[in-house]
Write a protein that holds these residues in place. Structure first.
Motif, PDB file in Angstrom:
ATOM      1  N   VAL A  60      -6.241  10.444   1.075  1.00 36.48           N
ATOM      2  CA  VAL A  60      -6.165   9.867   2.094  1.00 36.48           C
ATOM      3  C   VAL A  60      -7.421  10.419   3.362  1.00 36.48           C
ATOM      4  O   VAL A  60      -6.881  11.624   2.994  1.00 36.48           O
ATOM      5  CB  VAL A  60      -4.675  10.045   2.539  1.00 36.48           C
ATOM      6  N   LYS A  61      -8.000   9.090   3.940  1.00 29.41           N
ATOM      7  CA  LYS A  61      -8.992   9.983   5.111  1.00 29.41           C
ATOM      8  C   LYS A  61      -8.106   9.832   6.656  1.00 29.41           C
ATOM      9  O   LYS A  61      -7.493   8.387   6.666  1.00 29.41           O
ATOM     10  CB  LYS A  61     -10.082   8.981   4.990  1.00 29.41           C
ATOM     11  N   GLU A  62      -7.640  10.743   6.744  1.00 30.65           N
ATOM     12  CA  GLU A  62      -8.021  10.766   8.442  1.00 30.65           C
ATOM     13  C   GLU A  62      -8.143   9.054   9.304  1.00 30.65           C
ATOM     14  O   GLU A  62      -9.457   9.207   9.001  1.00 30.65           O
ATOM     15  CB  GLU A  62      -7.982  12.315   8.849  1.00 30.65           C
ATOM     16  N   ILE A  63      -7.087   8.809   9.675  1.00 27.87           N
ATOM     17  CA  ILE A  63      -7.460   7.833  10.174  1.00 27.87           C
ATOM     18  C   ILE A  63      -8.246   8.307  12.038  1.00 27.87           C
ATOM     19  O   ILE A  63      -7.623   8.697  12.967  1.00 27.87           O
ATOM     20  CB  ILE A  63      -6.145   6.704  11.438  1.00 27.87           C
ATOM     21  N   THR A  64      -8.944   7.017  12.049  1.00 29.59           N
ATOM     22  CA  THR A  64      -9.951   8.197  13.767  1.00 29.59           C
ATOM     23  C   THR A  64     -10.182   6.529  14.625  1.00 29.59           C
ATOM     24  O   THR A  64      -9.447   7.167  15.754  1.00 29.59           O
ATOM     25  CB  THR A  64     -11.210   8.132  13.545  1.00 29.59           C
ATOM     26  N   ASP A  65      -9.462   5.289  13.909  1.00 28.18           N
ATOM     27  CA  ASP A  65      -9.247   3.728  14.901  1.00 28.18           C
ATOM     28  C   ASP A  65      -8.520   3.001  14.093  1.00 28.18           C
ATOM     29  O   ASP A  65      -8.673   2.654  13.173  1.00 28.18           O
ATOM     30  CB  ASP A  65     -10.359   3.551  15.096  1.00 28.18           C
ATOM     31  N   VAL A  66      -7.251   3.305  14.375  1.00 28.68           N
ATOM     32  CA  VAL A  66      -6.330   2.530  13.947  1.00 28.68           C
ATOM     33  C   VAL A  66      -6.417   0.835  14.006  1.00 28.68           C
ATOM     34  O   VAL A  66      -6.188  -0.284  12.929  1.00 28.68           O
ATOM     35  CB  VAL A  66      -4.739   2.021  14.370  1.00 28.68           C
ATOM     36  N   LYS A  94       0.517  -7.056  17.239  1.00 31.94           N
ATOM     37  CA  LYS A  94       0.327  -5.867  18.897  1.00 31.94           C
ATOM     38  C   LYS A  94       2.093  -5.970  19.723  1.00 31.94           C
ATOM     39  O   LYS A  94       2.553  -7.196  20.038  1.00 31.94           O
ATOM     40  CB  LYS A  94      -0.650  -6.885  19.615  1.00 31.94           C
ATOM     41  N   GLN A  95       2.297  -4.829  20.434  1.00 30.28           N
ATOM     42  CA  GLN A  95       2.722  -4.903  20.816  1.00 30.28           C
ATOM     43  C   GLN A  95       2.317  -4.016  22.428  1.00 30.28           C
ATOM     44  O   GLN A  95       2.291  -2.589  22.173  1.00 30.28           O
ATOM     45  CB  GLN A  95       4.344  -4.019  20.322  1.00 30.28           C
ATOM     46  N   GLY A  96       2.144  -4.588  23.687  1.00 33.24           N
ATOM     47  CA  GLY A  96       1.986  -4.353  24.287  1.00 33.24           C
ATOM     48  C   GLY A  96       0.587  -3.678  24.195  1.00 33.24           C
ATOM     49  O   GLY A  96      -0.499  -4.061  23.090  1.00 33.24           O
ATOM     50  N   ASP A  97       0.233  -2.410  24.058  1.00 34.98           N
ATOM     51  CA  ASP A  97      -1.149  -1.689  24.251  1.00 34.98           C
ATOM     52  C   ASP A  97      -1.254  -0.924  21.970  1.00 34.98           C
ATOM     53  O   ASP A  97      -1.433  -0.450  21.850  1.00 34.98           O
ATOM     54  CB  ASP A  97      -1.353  -0.797  24.632  1.00 34.98           C
ATOM     55  N   HIS A  98       0.098  -1.052  22.017  1.00 40.01           N
ATOM     56  CA  HIS A  98       0.281  -0.738  20.285  1.00 40.01           C
ATOM     57  C   HIS A  98       0.026  -1.891  19.463  1.00 40.01           C
ATOM     58  O   HIS A  98       0.941  -2.943  19.446  1.00 40.01           O
ATOM     59  CB  HIS A  98       1.466   0.350  20.037  1.00 40.01           C
ATOM     60  N   LEU A  99      -0.117  -1.546  18.528  1.00 39.52           N
ATOM     61  CA  LEU A  99       0.108  -1.941  16.950  1.00 39.52           C
ATOM     62  C   LEU A  99       1.321  -1.679  16.480  1.00 39.52           C
ATOM     63  O   LEU A  99       0.992  -0.575  16.054  1.00 39.52           O
ATOM     64  CB  LEU A  99      -2.068  -1.886  16.418  1.00 39.52           C
TER      65      LEU A  99
END
Length: 190
Positions: A60-66, A94-99
Protein backbone atom coordinates in the motif's frame (compact mmCIF):
# COMPACT_ATOMS: atom_id res chain seq x y z
CA UNK A 1 31.59 -29.39 -6.65
CA UNK A 2 33.28 -26.03 -6.04
CA UNK A 3 30.64 -24.27 -8.17
CA UNK A 4 27.80 -25.84 -6.18
CA UNK A 5 29.54 -24.89 -2.96
CA UNK A 6 29.89 -21.27 -4.08
CA UNK A 7 26.27 -21.08 -5.22
CA UNK A 8 25.10 -22.53 -1.91
CA UNK A 9 27.20 -19.99 -0.02
CA UNK A 10 25.75 -17.07 -2.01
CA UNK A 11 22.19 -18.33 -1.49
CA UNK A 12 22.62 -18.76 2.26
CA UNK A 13 24.42 -15.44 2.66
CA UNK A 14 21.75 -13.62 0.63
CA UNK A 15 19.02 -15.31 2.66
CA UNK A 16 20.63 -14.13 5.89
CA UNK A 17 20.91 -10.56 4.61
CA UNK A 18 17.31 -10.45 3.34
CA UNK A 19 15.87 -12.01 6.48
CA UNK A 20 17.91 -9.68 8.68
CA UNK A 21 16.62 -6.66 6.77
CA UNK A 22 13.03 -7.91 6.97
CA UNK A 23 13.30 -8.54 10.70
CA UNK A 24 14.94 -5.17 11.38
CA UNK A 25 12.41 -3.33 9.23
CA UNK A 26 9.53 -5.22 10.83
CA UNK A 27 10.78 -4.48 14.32
CA UNK A 28 11.54 -0.81 13.68
CA UNK A 29 8.18 -0.08 12.05
CA UNK A 30 6.14 -1.84 14.69
CA UNK A 31 5.24 -4.84 12.58
CA UNK A 32 5.14 -3.82 8.93
CA UNK A 33 8.12 -2.79 6.81
CA UNK A 34 7.81 0.65 5.21
CA UNK A 35 10.05 2.24 2.59
CA UNK A 36 9.55 5.53 0.72
CA UNK A 37 5.88 5.79 1.65
CA UNK A 38 5.12 2.19 0.70
CA UNK A 39 4.16 -0.33 3.36
CA UNK A 40 3.79 -4.08 3.26
CA UNK A 41 0.63 -5.23 5.01
CA UNK A 42 -0.32 -8.74 6.03
CA UNK A 43 -3.85 -9.74 5.10
CA UNK A 44 -5.39 -11.28 8.20
CA UNK A 45 -8.94 -11.97 6.98
CA UNK A 46 -10.78 -13.05 3.88
CA UNK A 47 -12.94 -9.94 3.61
CA UNK A 48 -11.27 -8.81 0.37
CA UNK A 49 -11.22 -12.16 -1.43
CA UNK A 50 -10.80 -12.68 -4.35
CA UNK A 51 -8.87 -9.38 -4.71
CA UNK A 52 -6.34 -10.74 -2.22
CA UNK A 53 -6.44 -13.80 0.01
CA UNK A 54 -5.84 -14.33 3.69
CA UNK A 55 -2.12 -14.62 4.32
CA UNK A 56 -1.14 -12.48 1.35
CA UNK A 57 1.28 -9.63 1.63
CA UNK A 58 -0.01 -6.48 -0.06
CA UNK A 59 1.76 -3.25 -0.90
CA UNK A 60 0.00 0.00 0.00
CA UNK A 61 1.10 3.56 -0.66
CA UNK A 62 0.70 6.32 1.88
CA UNK A 63 -2.10 8.73 0.97
CA UNK A 64 -0.99 12.29 0.34
CA UNK A 65 -4.33 13.71 -0.82
CA UNK A 66 -7.57 11.96 0.10
CA UNK A 67 -9.44 14.11 -2.41
CA UNK A 68 -7.90 12.03 -5.20
CA UNK A 69 -9.55 8.84 -3.95
CA UNK A 70 -12.44 7.52 -6.00
CA UNK A 71 -15.23 5.04 -5.66
CA UNK A 72 -13.75 1.58 -6.30
CA UNK A 73 -10.31 2.36 -4.82
CA UNK A 74 -9.04 0.01 -2.12
CA UNK A 75 -7.85 1.90 0.95
CA UNK A 76 -6.28 1.09 4.29
CA UNK A 77 -7.79 2.98 7.20
CA UNK A 78 -7.68 2.92 10.97
CA UNK A 79 -10.87 1.41 12.32
CA UNK A 80 -9.71 2.18 15.85
CA UNK A 81 -6.38 3.05 17.46
CA UNK A 82 -4.94 -0.44 16.91
CA UNK A 83 -6.82 -1.88 13.94
CA UNK A 84 -6.00 -1.18 10.31
CA UNK A 85 -8.54 -2.37 7.74
CA UNK A 86 -8.18 -2.56 3.97
CA UNK A 87 -11.50 -2.35 2.11
CA UNK A 88 -12.93 -0.94 -1.10
CA UNK A 89 -14.61 2.48 -1.28
CA UNK A 90 -18.25 2.05 -2.31
CA UNK A 91 -19.41 5.63 -1.74
CA UNK A 92 -17.96 9.04 -0.91
CA UNK A 93 -19.86 11.84 0.81
CA UNK A 94 -18.79 15.26 1.98
CA UNK A 95 -19.52 16.46 5.50
CA UNK A 96 -18.33 19.98 6.10
CA UNK A 97 -14.62 20.12 5.34
CA UNK A 98 -14.23 16.35 5.53
CA UNK A 99 -14.85 13.43 3.23
CA UNK A 100 -16.57 10.30 4.51
CA UNK A 101 -15.87 7.02 2.79
CA UNK A 102 -18.32 4.15 2.86
CA UNK A 103 -16.27 0.98 2.56
CA UNK A 104 -16.93 -2.70 2.06
CA UNK A 105 -14.87 -5.84 1.91
CA UNK A 106 -15.37 -7.47 -1.50
CA UNK A 107 -16.25 -10.75 0.20
CA UNK A 108 -18.59 -9.19 2.78
CA UNK A 109 -22.36 -9.21 2.29
CA UNK A 110 -22.84 -5.64 3.51
CA UNK A 111 -20.89 -2.42 3.68
CA UNK A 112 -18.99 -1.53 6.84
CA UNK A 113 -21.32 -0.13 9.50
CA UNK A 114 -19.49 3.15 10.10
CA UNK A 115 -18.23 5.54 7.43
CA UNK A 116 -14.49 6.23 7.41
CA UNK A 117 -13.40 9.81 8.00
CA UNK A 118 -10.69 11.12 5.69
CA UNK A 119 -8.54 11.62 8.81
CA UNK A 120 -8.44 7.85 9.33
CA UNK A 121 -7.38 6.94 5.79
CA UNK A 122 -3.72 5.88 5.77
CA UNK A 123 -2.93 4.27 2.43
CA UNK A 124 -4.16 3.02 -0.92
CA UNK A 125 -3.65 -0.50 -2.28
CA UNK A 126 -1.21 -0.51 -5.21
CA UNK A 127 -2.37 -3.76 -6.78
CA UNK A 128 0.80 -5.65 -5.80
CA UNK A 129 0.49 -8.76 -3.66
CA UNK A 130 2.49 -11.83 -2.69
CA UNK A 131 0.22 -14.75 -1.82
CA UNK A 132 1.02 -16.41 1.54
CA UNK A 133 4.02 -14.13 2.21
CA UNK A 134 1.99 -12.29 4.84
CA UNK A 135 2.19 -15.33 7.07
CA UNK A 136 5.98 -14.99 7.12
CA UNK A 137 5.83 -11.25 7.83
CA UNK A 138 3.35 -11.82 10.64
CA UNK A 139 5.62 -14.57 12.00
CA UNK A 140 8.64 -12.26 11.76
CA UNK A 141 6.88 -9.65 13.88
CA UNK A 142 6.57 -12.12 16.76
CA UNK A 143 9.53 -12.61 19.16
CA UNK A 144 9.86 -16.31 18.28
CA UNK A 145 9.69 -15.47 14.59
CA UNK A 146 12.47 -12.93 14.93
CA UNK A 147 14.64 -15.47 16.68
CA UNK A 148 13.95 -18.24 14.18
CA UNK A 149 14.47 -16.04 11.13
CA UNK A 150 17.83 -14.86 12.42
CA UNK A 151 19.10 -18.02 14.11
CA UNK A 152 18.19 -20.65 11.50
CA UNK A 153 20.12 -19.02 8.62
CA UNK A 154 23.02 -18.37 11.01
CA UNK A 155 23.12 -22.03 11.98
CA UNK A 156 22.92 -22.97 8.29
CA UNK A 157 25.92 -20.75 7.60
CA UNK A 158 27.86 -22.35 10.47
CA UNK A 159 27.03 -25.84 9.19
CA UNK A 160 28.12 -24.80 5.72
CA UNK A 161 31.39 -23.41 7.13
CA UNK A 162 31.99 -26.65 9.06
CA UNK A 163 31.37 -28.78 5.96
CA UNK A 164 33.64 -26.55 3.86
CA UNK A 165 36.45 -26.63 6.42
CA UNK A 166 36.12 -30.40 6.87
CA UNK A 167 36.26 -30.88 3.13
CA UNK A 168 39.36 -28.68 2.88
CA UNK A 169 41.07 -30.63 5.68
CA UNK A 170 40.29 -33.95 3.97
CA UNK A 171 41.66 -32.58 0.70
CA UNK A 172 44.88 -31.46 2.42
CA UNK A 173 45.23 -34.86 4.11
CA UNK A 174 44.64 -36.62 0.78
CA UNK A 175 47.29 -34.51 -0.96
CA UNK A 176 49.73 -34.99 1.93
CA UNK A 177 49.22 -38.75 1.84
CA UNK A 178 49.66 -38.79 -1.94
CA UNK A 179 52.85 -36.74 -1.62
CA UNK A 180 54.18 -39.09 1.07
CA UNK A 181 53.38 -42.09 -1.13
CA UNK A 182 55.11 -40.47 -4.12
CA UNK A 183 58.14 -39.63 -1.97
CA UNK A 184 58.28 -43.16 -0.57
CA UNK A 185 57.98 -44.66 -4.08
CA UNK A 186 60.73 -42.44 -5.46
CA UNK A 187 63.12 -43.29 -2.60
CA UNK A 188 62.51 -47.01 -3.07
CA UNK A 189 63.29 -46.85 -6.76
CA UNK A 190 66.68 -45.23 -6.17
Amino acid sequence: MKLISNILYVIIFTLIIVLTLVVISTRSSGGEPAVFGYTLKSVLSGSMEPEFNTGSLILVKEITDVKELQKGDVITFMQDANTAVTHRIVDITKQGDHLLFKTKGDNNAAADSAPVSDENVRAQYTGFQLPYAGYMLHFASQPIGTAVLLIVPGVMLLVYAFVTISSAIREIERKTKALETDTKDSTMST
